[in-house]
Design a protein around this motif. Sequence first.
Motif, PDB file in Angstrom:
ATOM      1  N   GLY A  59      10.590   6.444  -1.631  1.00 17.52           N
ATOM      2  CA  GLY A  59      11.596   7.412  -2.049  1.00 17.52           C
ATOM      3  C   GLY A  59      10.975   8.561  -2.787  1.00 17.52           C
ATOM      4  O   GLY A  59       9.761   8.687  -2.879  1.00 17.52           O
ATOM      5  N   GLN A  60      11.826   9.407  -3.338  1.00 10.22           N
ATOM      6  CA  GLN A  60      11.355  10.607  -4.006  1.00 10.22           C
ATOM      7  C   GLN A  60      10.388  10.250  -5.130  1.00 10.22           C
ATOM      8  O   GLN A  60      10.723   9.543  -6.076  1.00 10.22           O
ATOM      9  CB  GLN A  60      12.572  11.360  -4.584  1.00 10.22           C
ATOM     10  N   GLY A  61       9.178  10.744  -5.019  1.00 11.67           N
ATOM     11  CA  GLY A  61       8.219  10.563  -6.095  1.00 11.67           C
ATOM     12  C   GLY A  61       7.539   9.221  -6.177  1.00 11.67           C
ATOM     13  O   GLY A  61       6.773   8.976  -7.101  1.00 11.67           O
ATOM     14  N   THR A  62       7.779   8.319  -5.245  1.00 11.42           N
ATOM     15  CA  THR A  62       7.113   7.010  -5.292  1.00 11.42           C
ATOM     16  C   THR A  62       5.727   7.105  -4.660  1.00 11.42           C
ATOM     17  O   THR A  62       5.474   8.003  -3.854  1.00 11.42           O
ATOM     18  CB  THR A  62       7.942   5.940  -4.580  1.00 11.42           C
ATOM     19  N   PRO A  63       4.826   6.184  -5.012  1.00 10.28           N
ATOM     20  CA  PRO A  63       3.451   6.284  -4.502  1.00 10.28           C
ATOM     21  C   PRO A  63       3.377   6.165  -2.982  1.00 10.28           C
ATOM     22  O   PRO A  63       4.230   5.544  -2.348  1.00 10.28           O
ATOM     23  CB  PRO A  63       2.749   5.099  -5.163  1.00 10.28           C
ATOM     24  N   LEU A  64       2.331   6.744  -2.429  1.00  8.94           N
ATOM     25  CA  LEU A  64       2.074   6.653  -1.001  1.00  8.94           C
ATOM     26  C   LEU A  64       1.250   5.408  -0.690  1.00  8.94           C
ATOM     27  O   LEU A  64       0.344   5.055  -1.439  1.00  8.94           O
ATOM     28  CB  LEU A  64       1.311   7.887  -0.519  1.00  8.94           C
ATOM     29  N   HIS A  65       1.568   4.779   0.416  1.00  9.95           N
ATOM     30  CA  HIS A  65       0.779   3.665   0.945  1.00  9.95           C
ATOM     31  C   HIS A  65       0.153   4.149   2.248  1.00  9.95           C
ATOM     32  O   HIS A  65       0.856   4.675   3.116  1.00  9.95           O
ATOM     33  CB  HIS A  65       1.658   2.454   1.209  1.00  9.95           C
ATOM     34  N   PHE A  66      -1.155   3.939   2.383  1.00  7.94           N
ATOM     35  CA  PHE A  66      -1.883   4.464   3.530  1.00  7.94           C
ATOM     36  C   PHE A  66      -2.236   3.383   4.538  1.00  7.94           C
ATOM     37  O   PHE A  66      -2.462   2.227   4.171  1.00  7.94           O
ATOM     38  CB  PHE A  66      -3.189   5.114   3.054  1.00  7.94           C
ATOM     39  N   GLY A  67      -2.323   3.787   5.795  1.00  6.57           N
ATOM     40  CA  GLY A  67      -2.941   2.969   6.816  1.00  6.57           C
ATOM     41  C   GLY A  67      -4.457   3.123   6.758  1.00  6.57           C
ATOM     42  O   GLY A  67      -4.978   3.865   5.921  1.00  6.57           O
TER      43      GLY A  67
ATOM     44  N   LEU B 123      -5.109  10.003   8.697  1.00  8.93           N
ATOM     45  CA  LEU B 123      -4.517   8.930   7.889  1.00  8.93           C
ATOM     46  C   LEU B 123      -3.001   9.066   7.873  1.00  8.93           C
ATOM     47  O   LEU B 123      -2.474  10.142   7.601  1.00  8.93           O
ATOM     48  CB  LEU B 123      -5.033   9.000   6.452  1.00  8.93           C
TER      49      LEU B 123
ATOM     50  N   TYR C 170       3.946  10.358   6.369  1.00  9.42           N
ATOM     51  CA  TYR C 170       3.047  11.498   6.254  1.00  9.42           C
ATOM     52  C   TYR C 170       1.838  11.304   7.154  1.00  9.42           C
ATOM     53  O   TYR C 170       1.405  10.184   7.420  1.00  9.42           O
ATOM     54  CB  TYR C 170       2.526  11.622   4.810  1.00  9.42           C
TER      55      TYR C 170
ATOM     56  N   LYS D  44      10.107   7.979   4.048  1.00  2.00           N
ATOM     57  CA  LYS D  44       9.156   9.096   4.077  1.00  2.00           C
ATOM     58  C   LYS D  44       7.836   8.667   4.703  1.00  2.00           C
ATOM     59  O   LYS D  44       7.277   7.625   4.364  1.00  2.00           O
ATOM     60  CB  LYS D  44       8.924   9.609   2.650  1.00  2.00           C
TER      61      LYS D  44
ATOM     62  N   SER E  67       6.120   6.311   2.018  1.00  7.27           N
ATOM     63  CA  SER E  67       6.577   6.046   0.652  1.00  7.27           C
ATOM     64  C   SER E  67       8.061   5.743   0.677  1.00  7.27           C
ATOM     65  O   SER E  67       8.786   6.156   1.588  1.00  7.27           O
ATOM     66  CB  SER E  67       6.283   7.235  -0.271  1.00  7.27           C
TER      67      SER E  67
END
Lengths: 115, 112
Positions: B96-104, B90, B33, B31, B94
């Motif tokens: 999988g389903q519902g796991t936290p997002l990691h941002f650049g 930005l 974004y 995933k 992530s």
Amino acid sequence: QKEVEQDPGPLSVPEGAIVSLNCTYSNSAFQYFMWYRQYSRKGPELLMYTYSSGNKEDGRFTAQVDKSSKYISLFIRDSQPSDSATYLCAMRLGINTGTASKLTFGTGTRLQVTL
Amino acid sequence: EADIYQTPRYLVIGTGKKITLECSQTMGHDKMYWYQQDPGMELHLIHYSYGVNSTEKGDLSSESTVSRIRTEHFPLTLESARPSHTSQYLCASSAGQGTPLHFGNGTRLTVT
């Protein structure tokens, strides 16, 4: 009305103080709650990740969720100048919904910890 | 630290130019974004992808487009930049389903 409300600050505290950051929300379907820290000119980094009501502690940080009041908090103990950043709350729906991975963010609270 | 990279970090460009903002992640996340962040405003989701050849528009209407030809790569394109596109973009991923997002660390775009 925004789904998530967060006081933008700025909040200025002396080193060593206990800091309380808060968010309120209107959608009772939110199940997962996060706090991100964002330094200037950087992307947000995940600090805390909690499910439903209760407390979660990690070092100097404690996340608190009160679903009955639709209110979440982040407490920082013994605050340091390196904690100076913008703190974003974020939340999302339950895992069985089609939009489970989408986050709704607050506007962020800018924190300044002074020497 | 999350291994998600965005280039360029800063871009100043004239109106009407075509631009592509690059985003790559080395974590094998399905995933990805794109969020838009303006001062004093909350992050708004403009595009997301749940895997290769899967892209969807987010909650905030955007004139940009995205593609997902490879798992690790999720570029965002503006065919004709306008001053209203000035913002910070930005990218996140992530597992999988519902796991936290990691941002650049974002691309700060200024269109003159």
